[in-house]
Every structure is written in structure tokens, then in C-alpha cells.
Motif scaffolding. Structure first.
Motif, PDB file in Angstrom:
ATOM      1  N   LYS A  31     -53.520  16.156 -18.897  1.00 15.30           N
ATOM      2  CA  LYS A  31     -54.399  16.570 -17.806  1.00 15.30           C
ATOM      3  C   LYS A  31     -54.307  18.076 -17.682  1.00 15.30           C
ATOM      4  CE  LYS A  31     -53.159  15.533 -13.569  1.00 15.30           C
ATOM      5  NZ  LYS A  31     -52.978  16.837 -12.887  1.00 15.30           N
ATOM      6  N   ALA A  32     -55.387  18.708 -17.273  1.00 16.30           N
ATOM      7  CA  ALA A  32     -55.419  20.166 -17.212  1.00 16.30           C
ATOM      8  C   ALA A  32     -54.395  20.703 -16.218  1.00 16.30           C
ATOM      9  CB  ALA A  32     -56.817  20.633 -16.822  1.00 16.30           C
ATOM     10  N   CYS A  33     -53.681  21.731 -16.643  1.00 19.02           N
ATOM     11  CA  CYS A  33     -52.753  22.427 -15.754  1.00 19.02           C
ATOM     12  C   CYS A  33     -53.537  23.487 -14.984  1.00 19.02           C
ATOM     13  CB  CYS A  33     -51.630  23.078 -16.554  1.00 19.02           C
ATOM     14  SG  CYS A  33     -50.473  24.052 -15.545  1.00 19.02           S
ATOM     15  N   VAL A  34     -53.287  23.615 -13.687  1.00 17.01           N
ATOM     16  CA  VAL A  34     -54.031  24.587 -12.869  1.00 17.01           C
ATOM     17  C   VAL A  34     -53.493  26.001 -13.039  1.00 17.01           C
ATOM     18  CG1 VAL A  34     -54.606  22.823 -11.168  1.00 17.01           C
ATOM     19  CG2 VAL A  34     -52.543  24.199 -10.854  1.00 17.01           C
ATOM     20  N   SER A  38     -52.509  24.930 -20.866  1.00 17.80           N
ATOM     21  CA  SER A  38     -51.961  23.688 -21.403  1.00 17.80           C
ATOM     22  C   SER A  38     -52.566  22.465 -20.723  1.00 17.80           C
ATOM     23  CB  SER A  38     -50.445  23.666 -21.236  1.00 17.80           C
ATOM     24  OG  SER A  38     -49.905  22.442 -21.711  1.00 17.80           O
ATOM     25  N   ALA A  39     -52.532  21.342 -21.430  1.00 17.62           N
ATOM     26  CA  ALA A  39     -52.988  20.079 -20.841  1.00 17.62           C
ATOM     27  C   ALA A  39     -51.967  18.977 -21.077  1.00 17.62           C
ATOM     28  CB  ALA A  39     -54.333  19.671 -21.426  1.00 17.62           C
ATOM     29  N   ARG A  40     -50.755  19.353 -21.428  1.00 19.36           N
ATOM     30  CA  ARG A  40     -49.715  18.367 -21.710  1.00 19.36           C
ATOM     31  C   ARG A  40     -48.618  18.459 -20.660  1.00 19.36           C
ATOM     32  NH1 ARG A  40     -49.172  15.973 -26.648  1.00 19.36           N
ATOM     33  NH2 ARG A  40     -46.912  16.112 -26.517  1.00 19.36           N
ATOM     34  N   HIS A  41     -48.283  17.295 -20.106  1.00 15.23           N
ATOM     35  CA  HIS A  41     -47.246  17.206 -19.083  1.00 15.23           C
ATOM     36  C   HIS A  41     -46.259  16.098 -19.429  1.00 15.23           C
ATOM     37  CE1 HIS A  41     -50.616  19.167 -17.054  1.00 15.23           C
ATOM     38  NE2 HIS A  41     -49.772  19.615 -16.136  1.00 15.23           N
ATOM     39  N   HIS A  42     -45.069  16.204 -18.868  1.00 10.70           N
ATOM     40  CA  HIS A  42     -44.051  15.178 -19.017  1.00 10.70           C
ATOM     41  C   HIS A  42     -43.444  14.878 -17.644  1.00 10.70           C
ATOM     42  CE1 HIS A  42     -44.079  15.257 -23.409  1.00 10.70           C
ATOM     43  NE2 HIS A  42     -44.189  16.577 -23.309  1.00 10.70           N
ATOM     44  N   PRO A  43     -43.012  13.643 -17.427  1.00 10.57           N
ATOM     45  CA  PRO A  43     -42.412  13.321 -16.122  1.00 10.57           C
ATOM     46  C   PRO A  43     -41.129  14.105 -15.884  1.00 10.57           C
ATOM     47  CG  PRO A  43     -42.030  11.543 -17.688  1.00 10.57           C
ATOM     48  CD  PRO A  43     -42.993  12.488 -18.352  1.00 10.57           C
ATOM     49  N   GLU A  65     -45.873  21.237 -19.855  1.00 13.34           N
ATOM     50  CA  GLU A  65     -45.073  21.502 -21.050  1.00 13.34           C
ATOM     51  C   GLU A  65     -44.996  22.990 -21.372  1.00 13.34           C
ATOM     52  OE1 GLU A  65     -46.332  20.470 -25.365  1.00 13.34           O
ATOM     53  OE2 GLU A  65     -45.267  18.679 -24.642  1.00 13.34           O
ATOM     54  N   LEU A  66     -46.028  23.758 -20.992  1.00 15.66           N
ATOM     55  CA  LEU A  66     -46.088  25.172 -21.359  1.00 15.66           C
ATOM     56  C   LEU A  66     -45.498  26.091 -20.285  1.00 15.66           C
ATOM     57  CD1 LEU A  66     -47.011  27.268 -23.443  1.00 15.66           C
ATOM     58  CD2 LEU A  66     -49.245  27.312 -22.302  1.00 15.66           C
ATOM     59  N   CYS A  67     -45.976  25.965 -19.050  1.00 19.34           N
ATOM     60  CA  CYS A  67     -45.549  26.912 -18.014  1.00 19.34           C
ATOM     61  C   CYS A  67     -44.506  26.348 -17.053  1.00 19.34           C
ATOM     62  CB  CYS A  67     -46.759  27.415 -17.218  1.00 19.34           C
ATOM     63  SG  CYS A  67     -47.496  26.178 -16.097  1.00 19.34           S
ATOM     64  N   GLY A  68     -44.279  25.044 -17.089  1.00 17.33           N
ATOM     65  CA  GLY A  68     -43.264  24.449 -16.228  1.00 17.33           C
ATOM     66  C   GLY A  68     -43.717  24.142 -14.815  1.00 17.33           C
ATOM     67  N   ARG A  69     -44.998  24.339 -14.514  1.00 23.25           N
ATOM     68  CA  ARG A  69     -45.496  24.051 -13.173  1.00 23.25           C
ATOM     69  C   ARG A  69     -45.366  22.554 -12.877  1.00 23.25           C
ATOM     70  NH1 ARG A  69     -49.332  26.137  -9.337  1.00 23.25           N
ATOM     71  NH2 ARG A  69     -50.218  24.414  -8.097  1.00 23.25           N
ATOM     72  N   THR A  70     -44.897  22.207 -11.688  1.00 23.46           N
ATOM     73  CA  THR A  70     -44.773  20.813 -11.266  1.00 23.46           C
ATOM     74  C   THR A  70     -46.015  20.394 -10.500  1.00 23.46           C
ATOM     75  OG1 THR A  70     -42.361  20.945 -11.118  1.00 23.46           O
ATOM     76  CG2 THR A  70     -43.429  19.159  -9.909  1.00 23.46           C
ATOM     77  N   SER A  71     -46.546  19.253 -10.855  1.00 28.26           N
ATOM     78  CA  SER A  71     -47.669  18.669 -10.121  1.00 28.26           C
ATOM     79  C   SER A  71     -47.348  17.198  -9.881  1.00 28.26           C
ATOM     80  CB  SER A  71     -48.978  18.846 -10.886  1.00 28.26           C
ATOM     81  OG  SER A  71     -48.891  18.303 -12.183  1.00 28.26           O
ATOM     82  N   LYS A  72     -48.239  16.501  -9.222  1.00 25.23           N
ATOM     83  CA  LYS A  72     -47.932  15.123  -8.853  1.00 25.23           C
ATOM     84  C   LYS A  72     -49.079  14.176  -9.155  1.00 25.23           C
ATOM     85  CE  LYS A  72     -49.157  16.136  -4.033  1.00 25.23           C
ATOM     86  NZ  LYS A  72     -48.644  16.271  -2.648  1.00 25.23           N
ATOM     87  N   ILE A  73     -48.703  12.949  -9.415  1.00 27.99           N
ATOM     88  CA  ILE A  73     -49.655  11.861  -9.649  1.00 27.99           C
ATOM     89  C   ILE A  73     -49.456  10.824  -8.553  1.00 27.99           C
ATOM     90  CG2 ILE A  73     -50.265   9.949 -11.184  1.00 27.99           C
ATOM     91  CD1 ILE A  73     -49.375  11.718 -13.525  1.00 27.99           C
TER      92      ILE A  73
END
Length: 207
Positions: A31-34, A38-43, A65-73
């Protein structure tokens, strides 16, 4: 997971093999990172539970995966506390690895939240199959039981190429000539246990 030794097979097939799709890791959440391209994330392995009166919101936290920003699902939204199984709630509150694994691989949650799962690099195929002359004119009939440790959607053709160590064209020829009998189309993606059969082709059968 069923025991392949107890699976019913045609009487003329007395040789069995077990292939297991082994888990190497969890799929990436695409999913797109804001914050970056990057568009790759890991839990992250953590959940956030918010209570508003008797209503709960539960989010799974993921990390770019790239910038380390935390988001939520969003896992549960405005659900009544009594409607949520107590044991499940404790798993969220304790960041239980089992529920992290389950939700990370949940295709229904991915569709609901408008992201996709990238399964590349998450599996390998282990077989107990010794040298087997599948392309021999009259091979020994064989039942192959394919078991999945994780629900990675894998094209059947790729499984056959990997398991029998054959080229794409060779695998397709064997299916076309009836040497490999499948419970689904060769182009289908499997993610659950199934059985396939390797048998002599019609031209090798006695008159």
C-alpha cells in the motif's frame, strides 16, 4: 492438515510422495506510503486498541520498508466490547504473534482495506521425491500430496516445475498428454492442500 498416508488414491497407484510448501516469512503488505515512494510494509508485531465507552477500535500497526513510517490497518471498527471474543481481545492487547501472523496473511482483510499481499520470497518447496523418471515412456504411477504451511497463492505450473525439476514446456506437455492429472487448471493458483497424480500416458497403456 490431513495425513497424506491416509488419503485415498486409486488402487493402481501405490507410490506416494509428499510436497510441503514451507513458510520462510510473512507476505509484504503493499500500500502506498504517505511519506515516501515505497509501497511495501511489514507488520510491527503490535496492535493498538482504543476504547470509547463500550465500543472498541483495533488496528494492526505496520511499518514502511523504506522510511520506517508506522501506519495502521483497521481490524475492528466501533465494535461492542461484548461482541469481541475475550480471548481474541487479549491477543490484541498482548500483541500475540499468532494473531499478527493470521491477520498479515488474511486476504479478506487485505481486500477490505484496499491493499494487496506480496508473497514473493515467503515460501520454498520441500519434497521427499527421489529421482523420478516422469518423462520415461512408462513411469511408475505416483500420487503427490501437496501441503501448505501458509496460504501463499502459487501457480500450479510453478509447483510442478519446481517439484519435478522440469521446464515449463515439459510440464505443459505432460499435462496435455495426461501424464500429470490435476484437480485444477495448470494456470490456477493453489493455496490449499491438494493431490495430483503422475501416471503412464494413454499410449503406454496395454491394449
Amino acid at each position: 492438515m490431513s495425513d497424506f498416508r491416509n488419503t485415498r488414491v486409486p488402487a493402481e497407484i501405490d507410490r506416494k510422495s509428499l510436497w510441503v510448501v514451507r513458510e520462510l516469512g510473512l507476505p509484504a503488505i503493499v500500500k502506498a506510503c504517505v511519506s515516501c515512494r515505497s509501497a511495501r510494509h511489514h507488520p510491527t508485531g503490535k496492535f493498538r486498541v482504543n476504547a470509547s465507552g463500550k465500543l472498541l477500535d483495533v488496528w494492526m500497526l505496520i511499518c514502511c520498508e523504506l522510511c520506517g513510517r508506522t501506519s495502521k490497518i483497521s481490524v475492528h471498527e466501533r465494535v461492542h466490547v461484548q461482541a469481541l471474543d475475550h480471548e481474541r481481545l487479549l491477543m490484541f492487547e498482548n500483541n500475540d504473534p499468532a494473531i499478527v501472523r493470521q491477520l498479515t496473511m488474511d486476504a479478506t482483510l487485505a481486500a477490505k482495506s484496499a491493499y494487496r499481499l506480496d508473497w514473493s520470497g515467503t515460501w520454498k518447496l520441500d519434497t521427499d521425491l527421489p529421482f523420478y523418471e516422469l518423462q520415461h515412456e512408462n513411469p511408475v504411477p505416483l500420487a503427490v500430496f501437496v501441503r501448505f504451511e501458509l496460504p501463499a497463492p502459487i501457480r500450479v505450473e510453478k509447483l510442478l516445475m519446481t517439484g519435478f525439476d522440469l521446464s515449463r514446456s515439459a510440464v505443459r506437455d505432460l499435462v496435455a498428454f495426461g501424464r500429470l492429472r490435476l484437480p485444477m487448471a495448470i494456470d490456477a493458483k493453489a493455496r490449499e492442500d491438494f493431490t495430483l497424480f503422475a501416471v503412464p500416458g494413454p499410449e503406454a497403456e496395454p491394449a
